[in-house]
Design a protein around this motif. Structure first.
Motif, PDB file in Angstrom:
ATOM      1  N   LEU A  41       3.481  22.394   3.370  1.00 36.63           N
ATOM      2  CA  LEU A  41       2.731  22.695   4.786  1.00 36.63           C
ATOM      3  C   LEU A  41       2.089  24.102   5.116  1.00 36.63           C
ATOM      4  O   LEU A  41       1.103  24.050   6.164  1.00 36.63           O
ATOM      5  N   LEU A  42       1.665  24.672   4.593  1.00 27.21           N
ATOM      6  CA  LEU A  42       0.144  25.835   4.576  1.00 27.21           C
ATOM      7  C   LEU A  42      -0.276  24.997   4.754  1.00 27.21           C
ATOM      8  O   LEU A  42      -1.277  25.614   4.716  1.00 27.21           O
ATOM      9  N   GLY A  43      -0.324  23.978   3.572  1.00 27.84           N
ATOM     10  CA  GLY A  43      -1.955  23.068   3.203  1.00 27.84           C
ATOM     11  C   GLY A  43      -2.308  22.386   4.319  1.00 27.84           C
ATOM     12  O   GLY A  43      -3.445  22.354   4.557  1.00 27.84           O
ATOM     13  N   GLN A  44      -1.170  22.109   5.297  1.00 22.47           N
ATOM     14  CA  GLN A  44      -1.500  21.672   6.520  1.00 22.47           C
ATOM     15  C   GLN A  44      -1.984  22.175   7.771  1.00 22.47           C
ATOM     16  O   GLN A  44      -3.259  22.089   8.476  1.00 22.47           O
ATOM     17  N   GLN A  45      -1.905  23.657   7.287  1.00 23.37           N
ATOM     18  CA  GLN A  45      -1.711  24.856   8.347  1.00 23.37           C
ATOM     19  C   GLN A  45      -3.980  24.916   8.194  1.00 23.37           C
ATOM     20  O   GLN A  45      -4.241  25.227   8.601  1.00 23.37           O
ATOM     21  N   TRP A  46      -3.904  25.170   6.605  1.00 21.58           N
ATOM     22  CA  TRP A  46      -5.114  25.551   6.438  1.00 21.58           C
ATOM     23  C   TRP A  46      -6.258  24.387   6.156  1.00 21.58           C
ATOM     24  O   TRP A  46      -6.948  24.763   6.118  1.00 21.58           O
ATOM     25  N   ASN A  47      -5.423  23.234   7.503  1.00 24.86           N
ATOM     26  CA  ASN A  47      -6.365  21.562   6.908  1.00 24.86           C
ATOM     27  C   ASN A  47      -6.982  21.320   5.279  1.00 24.86           C
ATOM     28  O   ASN A  47      -7.878  21.021   5.400  1.00 24.86           O
ATOM     29  N   CYS A  48      -5.771  21.747   4.598  1.00 23.17           N
ATOM     30  CA  CYS A  48      -6.490  21.692   3.165  1.00 23.17           C
ATOM     31  C   CYS A  48      -6.243  19.807   2.562  1.00 23.17           C
ATOM     32  O   CYS A  48      -6.772  19.239   1.799  1.00 23.17           O
ATOM     33  N   PHE A  49      -5.550  18.884   3.279  1.00 20.91           N
ATOM     34  CA  PHE A  49      -5.013  17.161   3.475  1.00 20.91           C
ATOM     35  C   PHE A  49      -6.296  16.071   4.160  1.00 20.91           C
ATOM     36  O   PHE A  49      -7.718  16.719   3.958  1.00 20.91           O
ATOM     37  N   GLU A  50      -5.927  15.023   4.702  1.00 18.05           N
ATOM     38  CA  GLU A  50      -6.787  14.804   5.526  1.00 18.05           C
ATOM     39  C   GLU A  50      -7.258  15.578   6.918  1.00 18.05           C
ATOM     40  O   GLU A  50      -5.820  16.148   7.283  1.00 18.05           O
ATOM     41  N   LYS A  51      -8.346  15.216   6.573  1.00 16.76           N
ATOM     42  CA  LYS A  51      -8.885  15.883   7.975  1.00 16.76           C
ATOM     43  C   LYS A  51      -8.851  16.042   9.814  1.00 16.76           C
ATOM     44  O   LYS A  51      -9.589  16.335  10.005  1.00 16.76           O
ATOM     45  N   ASN A  52      -8.049  14.743   9.618  1.00 16.89           N
ATOM     46  CA  ASN A  52      -7.903  14.338  11.040  1.00 16.89           C
ATOM     47  C   ASN A  52      -6.665  14.401  11.193  1.00 16.89           C
ATOM     48  O   ASN A  52      -5.988  14.662  12.506  1.00 16.89           O
ATOM     49  N   PRO A  86      -3.214  17.354  12.614  1.00 16.26           N
ATOM     50  CA  PRO A  86      -3.358  17.796  13.338  1.00 16.26           C
ATOM     51  C   PRO A  86      -2.971  19.451  12.333  1.00 16.26           C
ATOM     52  O   PRO A  86      -2.722  19.371  11.123  1.00 16.26           O
ATOM     53  N   ARG A  87      -3.717  20.846  12.938  1.00 10.76           N
ATOM     54  CA  ARG A  87      -3.381  22.079  12.675  1.00 10.76           C
ATOM     55  C   ARG A  87      -1.947  22.204  12.788  1.00 10.76           C
ATOM     56  O   ARG A  87      -1.488  21.873  13.564  1.00 10.76           O
ATOM     57  N   LEU A  88      -1.509  22.615  11.617  1.00  8.77           N
ATOM     58  CA  LEU A  88       0.380  22.995  11.549  1.00  8.77           C
ATOM     59  C   LEU A  88       0.144  24.360  12.280  1.00  8.77           C
ATOM     60  O   LEU A  88      -0.204  25.071  11.390  1.00  8.77           O
ATOM     61  N   TYR A  89       1.186  24.686  12.525  1.00  4.34           N
ATOM     62  CA  TYR A  89       2.308  25.809  13.222  1.00  4.34           C
ATOM     63  C   TYR A  89       3.594  26.521  12.198  1.00  4.34           C
ATOM     64  O   TYR A  89       3.933  25.978  12.529  1.00  4.34           O
ATOM     65  N   HIS A  90       2.518  26.873  11.292  1.00 10.80           N
ATOM     66  CA  HIS A  90       3.553  26.813   9.645  1.00 10.80           C
ATOM     67  C   HIS A  90       4.043  27.950  10.229  1.00 10.80           C
ATOM     68  O   HIS A  90       5.887  28.732   9.717  1.00 10.80           O
ATOM     69  N   HIS A  91       4.092  29.513  10.848  1.00 13.59           N
ATOM     70  CA  HIS A  91       3.980  30.810  10.380  1.00 13.59           C
ATOM     71  C   HIS A  91       2.521  31.235  11.161  1.00 13.59           C
ATOM     72  O   HIS A  91       1.720  30.878  11.087  1.00 13.59           O
ATOM     73  N   THR A  92       2.725  31.862  11.704  1.00 12.68           N
ATOM     74  CA  THR A  92       2.033  33.216  12.734  1.00 12.68           C
ATOM     75  C   THR A  92       0.782  34.151  11.409  1.00 12.68           C
ATOM     76  O   THR A  92       1.528  35.271  10.693  1.00 12.68           O
ATOM     77  N   THR A  93      -0.115  33.904  11.556  1.00 13.35           N
ATOM     78  CA  THR A  93      -0.843  33.964  10.246  1.00 13.35           C
ATOM     79  C   THR A  93      -1.112  35.753  10.389  1.00 13.35           C
ATOM     80  O   THR A  93      -0.932  35.381  12.163  1.00 13.35           O
ATOM     81  N   SER A  94      -1.992  36.456  10.346  1.00 12.52           N
ATOM     82  CA  SER A  94      -2.588  37.448  11.076  1.00 12.52           C
ATOM     83  C   SER A  94      -3.881  37.497  10.454  1.00 12.52           C
ATOM     84  O   SER A  94      -4.291  38.477  10.172  1.00 12.52           O
ATOM     85  N   ALA A  95      -4.264  37.554  12.140  1.00 15.61           N
ATOM     86  CA  ALA A  95      -5.853  37.292  12.729  1.00 15.61           C
ATOM     87  C   ALA A  95      -6.054  38.496  11.758  1.00 15.61           C
ATOM     88  O   ALA A  95      -7.454  38.255  10.797  1.00 15.61           O
ATOM     89  N   ASN A  96      -6.197  39.745  11.631  1.00 15.99           N
ATOM     90  CA  ASN A  96      -6.824  40.455  11.538  1.00 15.99           C
ATOM     91  C   ASN A  96      -7.316  40.981  10.031  1.00 15.99           C
ATOM     92  O   ASN A  96      -7.573  40.927   9.710  1.00 15.99           O
ATOM     93  N   LEU A  97      -5.805  40.150   9.284  1.00 17.66           N
ATOM     94  CA  LEU A  97      -5.584  41.084   7.820  1.00 17.66           C
ATOM     95  C   LEU A  97      -6.965  39.471   7.135  1.00 17.66           C
ATOM     96  O   LEU A  97      -8.100  39.579   6.274  1.00 17.66           O
ATOM     97  N   LEU A  98      -6.479  38.672   8.069  1.00 18.22           N
ATOM     98  CA  LEU A  98      -7.683  37.392   8.419  1.00 18.22           C
ATOM     99  C   LEU A  98      -9.718  37.810   8.108  1.00 18.22           C
ATOM    100  O   LEU A  98     -10.507  37.096   7.184  1.00 18.22           O
ATOM    101  N   TYR A  99      -9.322  38.382   9.221  1.00 13.44           N
ATOM    102  CA  TYR A  99     -11.363  38.609   9.262  1.00 13.44           C
ATOM    103  C   TYR A  99     -11.508  39.981   8.055  1.00 13.44           C
ATOM    104  O   TYR A  99     -12.559  39.332   7.534  1.00 13.44           O
ATOM    105  N   ALA A 100     -10.199  40.764   7.481  1.00 10.80           N
ATOM    106  CA  ALA A 100     -10.527  41.884   6.537  1.00 10.80           C
ATOM    107  C   ALA A 100     -11.095  40.951   5.417  1.00 10.80           C
ATOM    108  O   ALA A 100     -12.535  40.774   4.584  1.00 10.80           O
TER     109      ALA A 100
END
Lengths: 391, 391
Positions: free
Chosen positions: A242-253, A255-269
């Motif tokens: 599931l995480l791989g689909q949220q991060w677009n790691c599999f087939e590129k077409n 759709p992004r999956l809403y698996h969990h709410t990522t932390s935008a601010n930690l991702l910026y960092a």
């Protein structure tokens, strides 16, 4: 309301400024702290997906891998370890864990919780690493599904070379997982070339990002194991399918999956931490850490102190363990540095508790100036502790 | 290096400023973003322990509980759900899940991964809540170990009253767990008075903290269940027997345990989010959200739109679901608001996909000005979408 607002929360937040020269977390660069305070974005916003794509490329770079299943988990490094175990192991599977400090022990604990049969390869001395022959013999003996190795044991300061292990695990058809939480960026890592199947690192060490996100990557071989399990992955939060689909790691077409709410601010960092490494270039980052370690080693020798790990090539450049001299209470030394300089030196952990000081050389803090300051403060604190055992 | 530094990371980080009036995350207050960018502290530093103690008191306040086992998990709200299931359930245990949206479905999924026997109480319509008689009958029928209820279903906007359920679960000797990720702070919550055994909320909704930490609390009854399991807690990262010791929830003279590396910066932010609630006082926070919801309801009626949930008392004040009018493509409306105003309105989720708009009223964003702006933009976007289905 029966329970009133707590009075403690009426006071302002006070965060002291410290220099963190222990085994992590390290100080974050101003650019990273600045990124953290940017406005929140939604977890499904295209701008955040772009940042996630950039993070994926940055992780592929620092791991030296082309693995598609590469992403950051929204949790600390422990969850990286847990993700390896809960995705790759099923009840009854055998895992071989190389133990020379607390991280191997922790890995064994987590593998057991996943119902695996845990075999340990253990050193009698925690200040030594494993030879390739010891490793091959253990693999031959146990024929595990997975071999787990810690590249840099932050509890002992031991460095475990990895070159050649992947050839053996491939030959015996088992998977190779490596913890690089404390080591990545201070020693080489070639995930693909070394045939590593699962790899994770900590963001709060050499990448210098506050804790809470954990870069991880799985090889195609590991990917196939994950997608061909007989039992469900027990932890939803760490489920790589599931995480791989949220991060677009599999087939590129897909759709992004809403698996969990990522932390935008930690991702910026994290994006900024990886960008800093990309700017300096990985080989230069590694060289800088090794130069700082050498400077520290020379200074430690000049102070007449002994290393926990005698053989310099077995030392992890990012965490140096130094024997506590006789007649010195390690805690007085550490407390002196913190009280007088807000400077973190660290005591031991696990097998080294009470026996060593641990000095971290990590990321933003890995400068000659910080090494010199460490040596000066250590010298002063030791002199103080010898004269007076009380603070 | 075979893999070069990614060119994308050579460009500066760009984060647009948006107004997030969807179902979360919401915008963080400047005080919270400021706290996030404070220097990193180590996970074993006394100053961070003080902040953790303050957070614990803040959570006890917003949950209205005296539970000692109260802390924040270092992961998103999904991990709160996972922590409830993996700590309270053992293989073969029966859990009753009340399902009227995706969060109930997600809970069932996670309980199954933990080997539990999952029984669902389901509504034929996702726009209605459960009566106390329906709930009692289901408990009587299944005699579960655990009953799981979502107080505020952000996918449908339904509000599930909780008063009285705890009496029933106590009578049938089962545990009561409640998800308040999207509801807490917009409706009353009295964890102790309502006899709730496990409760968690999201930090990125009404508390207004960037995602990544999750307040959670367990009753003494739940505590006893956790400490008297026959099997190990399968997830180390969420093991409350260890997390509780890290957060000093048990005997006060036990040393703090290094369980995992907490995220100092996210904890600063959570501390400030809780302090903002404590300053305003919980009852005023709830009243502000309800006043904003009423203002939104009036405006929606004036626009001639229909509510997905007809009965106003069944609506969650923090997430309003509005039917997409005939002849309107919901996506055009949402895209118009984002493109022209960087303003987030949201479409449906799970059972409401394509059927509704979801408008969030949460924390820092819950002001009359933002409600009026929402209504103005919605009106404009609907007019635009009726005239031209292309952006």
């Amino acid at each position: 309301m029966e329970i009133p607002p707590p009075v403690e929360l009426k006071l302002p937040l006070i965060v002291p400024h410290k220099v963190l020269m222990g085994p992590g977390p390290s100080n974050a660069a101003p650019r990273i702290l600045q990124a953290l305070s940017q406005p929140v974005l939604g977890h499904m916003h295209p701008e955040l997906f772009t940042i996630m794509d950039e993070i994926k490329k940055g992780i592929q770079y620092i791991f030296q891998t082309k693995n598609e299943l590469t992403l950051a988990i929204s949790a600390s490094g422990h969850a990286g370890l847990e993700a390896v175990m809960c995705n790759l192991l099923e009840p009854g599977d055998t895992v071989l864990v190389l133990v020379n400090g607390i991280w191997g022990e922790r890995a064994a604990n987590i593998a057991e919780r996943n119902g695996a049969v845990v075999q340990k390869l253990q050193k009698s001395n925690s200040n030594d690493n494993f030879s390739i022959i010891e490793i091959e013999n253990a693999i031959k003996g146990y024929l595990p599904k997975l071999v787990f190795v810690v590249q840099g044991e932050s509890s002992t300061g031991i460095y475990q070379p990895l070159d050649g292990i992947g050839e053996i695990t491939r030959r015996y058809n088992c998977l190779l997982a490596v913890d690089t939480v404390a080591s990545l960026g201070s020693v080489p890592m070639f995930m693909d070339q070394w045939k590593i199947d699962a790899l994770y690192t900590g963001c709060q060490k050499i990448i210098g990002v506050p804790p809470g996100v954990t870069p991880i990557s799985f090889s195609q071989k590991a990917h196939n194991v994950i997608f061909n399990r007989k039992t469900k992955i027990p932890v939803y939060y760490l489920d790589m399918t599931l995480l791989g689909q949220q991060w677009n790691c599999f087939e590129k077409n897909l759709p992004r999956l809403y698996h969990h709410t990522t932390s935008a601010n930690l991702l910026y960092a994290l994006r900024e931490g990886l960008a800093i490494v990309a700017d300096e270039e990985l080989e230069n980052v590694i060289e800088r850490h090794q130069r700082c370690a050498e400077r520290l080693y020379k200074g430690i020798e000049l102070l007449g102190l002994e290393f926990y790990i005698e053989d310099e090539v077995k030392r992890l450049p990012s965490v140096t363990t130094i024997k506590v001299p006789k007649g010195v209470d390690w805690k007085n030394v550490v407390d002196y540095a913190m009280k007088n300089y807000k400077f973190e030196l660290s005591g031991g952990l696990g097998p080294t508790v009470g026996k060593v000081f641990r000095i971290g050389i990590m990321g933003y803090n890995a400068t000659p100036e910080n090494i010199d300051k460490t040596l000066q403060i250590l010298k002063e604190a030791l002199a103080y502790s010898k004269n007076d055992s009380k603070l």
